[in-house]
Design an enzyme around this catalytic site. Structure first.
Site, mmCIF file in Angstrom:
data_model
loop_
_atom_site.group_PDB
_atom_site.id
_atom_site.type_symbol
_atom_site.label_atom_id
_atom_site.label_comp_id
_atom_site.label_asym_id
_atom_site.label_seq_id
_atom_site.Cartn_x
_atom_site.Cartn_y
_atom_site.Cartn_z
ATOM 1 N N CYS A 162 27.185 9.358 108.452
ATOM 2 C CA CYS A 162 26.458 8.893 107.306
ATOM 3 C C CYS A 162 27.348 8.053 106.460
ATOM 4 O O CYS A 162 27.240 7.563 105.475
ATOM 5 C CB CYS A 162 26.055 10.314 106.492
ATOM 6 S SG CYS A 162 25.218 11.651 107.254
ATOM 7 N N HIS A 302 28.520 9.728 97.012
ATOM 8 C CA HIS A 302 27.957 10.083 98.580
ATOM 9 C C HIS A 302 26.825 11.284 98.028
ATOM 10 O O HIS A 302 25.623 11.153 98.377
ATOM 11 C CB HIS A 302 28.944 10.752 99.253
ATOM 12 C CG HIS A 302 28.263 10.981 100.709
ATOM 13 N ND1 HIS A 302 27.845 10.231 101.482
ATOM 14 C CD2 HIS A 302 28.186 12.147 101.275
ATOM 15 C CE1 HIS A 302 27.318 10.731 102.669
ATOM 16 N NE2 HIS A 302 27.510 11.867 102.531
ATOM 17 N N GLU A 313 33.574 16.127 96.519
ATOM 18 C CA GLU A 313 33.675 14.945 96.067
ATOM 19 C C GLU A 313 34.030 14.976 94.508
ATOM 20 O O GLU A 313 34.837 14.001 94.146
ATOM 21 C CB GLU A 313 32.137 14.247 96.285
ATOM 22 C CG GLU A 313 32.069 12.832 96.034
ATOM 23 C CD GLU A 313 30.916 12.061 96.118
ATOM 24 O OE1 GLU A 313 30.937 10.689 96.229
ATOM 25 O OE2 GLU A 313 29.926 12.765 96.777
ATOM 26 N N LYS A 334 20.898 9.458 96.095
ATOM 27 C CA LYS A 334 20.238 10.256 96.996
ATOM 28 C C LYS A 334 19.427 11.309 96.395
ATOM 29 O O LYS A 334 18.487 11.973 96.722
ATOM 30 C CB LYS A 334 21.041 11.125 97.967
ATOM 31 C CG LYS A 334 21.821 10.147 98.841
ATOM 32 C CD LYS A 334 22.795 10.871 99.772
ATOM 33 C CE LYS A 334 23.587 10.142 100.668
ATOM 34 N NZ LYS A 334 24.707 9.205 99.993
ATOM 35 N N HIS A 339 18.552 11.693 101.612
ATOM 36 C CA HIS A 339 19.813 11.365 102.639
ATOM 37 C C HIS A 339 19.222 10.544 103.950
ATOM 38 O O HIS A 339 18.897 10.898 104.499
ATOM 39 C CB HIS A 339 20.468 12.373 103.179
ATOM 40 C CG HIS A 339 21.853 12.254 103.428
ATOM 41 N ND1 HIS A 339 22.308 11.041 103.873
ATOM 42 C CD2 HIS A 339 22.862 12.929 104.056
ATOM 43 C CE1 HIS A 339 23.579 10.809 104.450
ATOM 44 N NE2 HIS A 339 23.860 12.225 104.460
ATOM 45 N N PHE A 398 29.551 13.561 108.759
ATOM 46 C CA PHE A 398 29.907 14.576 109.834
ATOM 47 C C PHE A 398 30.820 14.120 110.693
ATOM 48 O O PHE A 398 30.981 13.085 111.388
ATOM 49 C CB PHE A 398 28.626 15.038 110.537
ATOM 50 C CG PHE A 398 27.695 15.919 110.019
ATOM 51 C CD1 PHE A 398 27.824 16.312 108.766
ATOM 52 C CD2 PHE A 398 26.524 16.370 110.957
ATOM 53 C CE1 PHE A 398 26.855 17.237 108.030
ATOM 54 C CE2 PHE A 398 25.560 17.118 110.114
ATOM 55 C CZ PHE A 398 25.746 17.501 108.894
#
Length: 412
Positions: A162, A302, A313, A334, A339, A398
């Site tokens: 991502c 993110h 985060e 998002k 996402h 990931f």
């Protein structure tokens, strides 16, 4: 070293398929999340996704050409063509040997793979498309853009899950700055809203199980968040050396000044609970840009709407910015687009460019119940006017991939 500027942008998204429509929807706090209506979601954890609407690959590329490309590749090529047009970049006048493409996809042509697997099972191996592999492999977006534009410089397909979009932009920035290219199309694309991927993400407990109004499903930093919402699309930017852009009289939208890339070295899917890799990526990006943390005007987070990811985060931002963390607006795109996986970084970079250009910060929608551990200024529910001179965009993936870019208002 060359300065690196952004001169064009193109996208395909759940909030519209051009930058203007996308940006206006963001500012209005509109959601692009809807119910999947082109296949049966019975038995799935969710029926919600950020689906791209009103995109006709056959009309855009012609039926023959469109059928040779997976949906993610169509998105990438459309976004790249729009970015080139937006930059008013004449391909006839560019040195193609110094033009590159850094566009990746995290999952690639998974829909094509599943379709052809069904063909194999029902009709036998002789009926499987000979184009299966070139349609499926994730580098084909970059390859098709190169083929269509004639770009003969470095053509790479970063696969950092991502964080792909930021990886592409950051690595392109480094190459141009070092004098290795004049122009690079950079970003990412994804079209993974399929039965197999949704089943897999659902069984991993990553997806939101929200069963109400689709617009309220993605809720980064809110105490009621319960997972991310899958989305699709593409985001591509035109990066140029300043000297090349000025020579051709290009309009300059923003300047790329820093990039940080790190690994959590922790877990295949979970973020480091203390956000160590995210913190280090932000630190490296700001150091390269020679920006003091307190001088950052906005953080594009993110923020996927997962419990652990959002919390880690926030911890990374607090460690990076100290007391200033509570004064710097943090926006989470998002919340409205879901996402977009490999496309997320490119699309969110475009949103950050618009923040710098227009002095407005889109909201983080669905801020209803405060999470005590997520206590920063998330620009809740309504857009805000603010002079944005410096912004950072975070992307994490990931496997522990982290990529952060710094964009600044261009000053000659």
């Amino acid at each position: 070293m060359e300065r690196v500027v952004i001169t064009g942008a193109g996208l395909v998204s759940p909030l519209g398929n051009d930058v203007s429509a996308f940006w206006n929807a963001l500012l209005q706090g509109k959601s692009g999340i809807s119910r999947i209506d082109d296949w049966d979601t019975s038995g799935m954890k969710t029926s919600l996704a950020g689906v791209v609407r009103d995109f006709d690959g056959d009309a855009r590329f012609g039926k023959k050409e469109a059928r040779r490309m997976d949906r993610f590749c169509q998105f990438a090529l459309a976004a790249a063509e729009d970015a080139i047009r937006d930059a008013n970049l004449s391909l006839e006048q560019v040195n193609k040997e110094r033009m590159g493409v850094y566009v990746g996809s995290g999952i690639g042509g998974i829909s094509t793979l599943m379709e052809q697997t069904e063909v194999l099972r029902s009709r036998g191996p002789s009926r499987v498309s000979p184009l299966l592999v070139p349609m499926m492999i994730s580098n084909m977006a970059a390859a098709m853009i190169s083929i269509r534009t004639g770009a003969q410089g470095p053509t790479l397909s970063p696969v950092t899950a991502c964080s792909i979009g930021n990886t592409g932009i950051g690595e392109a920035f480094r190459l141009i700055r070092a004098g290795g290219a004049d122009v690079i199309l950079a970003g990412g694309a994804e079209a993974a809203i399929s039965e197999i991927s949704m089943a897999g993400f659902g069984n991993s407990t990553s997806l939101s199980g929200w069963d109400g109004d689709p617009a309220r499903a993605s809720r980064p930093f809110d105490a009621g968040r319960d997972g991310f919402v899958m989305a699709e699309g593409a985001g591509i930017l035109v990066l140029e050396s300043l000297s090349h852009a000025q020579k051709r009289g290009a309009q300059i939208y923003a300047e790329v000044t820093g990039y940080g890339a790190t690994s959590d070295a922790y877990h295949i899917v979970a973020s480091h609970p203390e956000g160590k890799g995210a913190y280090l990526a932000m630190k490296l990006a700001l150091q390269e840009a020679a920006i003091e943390p307190e001088n950052v005007d906005v953080i594009s987070a993110h923020a996927t709407s997962t419990e652990v990811g959002d919390r880690s985060e926030v911890a990374a931002i607090k460690r990076m910015f100290g007391e200033a963390a509570h004064r710097i607006p943090v926006t989470a795109n998002k919340s409205m687009i879901g996402h977009m996986f490999g496309a997320a970084g490119g699309v969110e970079a475009i949103a950050l460019v618009q923040m710098i250009r227009e002095g407005k910060i889109p909201p983080t929608i669905n801020q209803e119940t405060a999470d005590p551990e997520c206590d920063l200024d998330f620009v809740p529910n309504e857009a805000r006017e603010k002079n944005v001179r410096v912004g950072i965009s975070n992307s994490f993936g990931f496997g522990g991939h982290n990529a952060v870019i710094v964009l600044e208002k261009f000053e000659p």
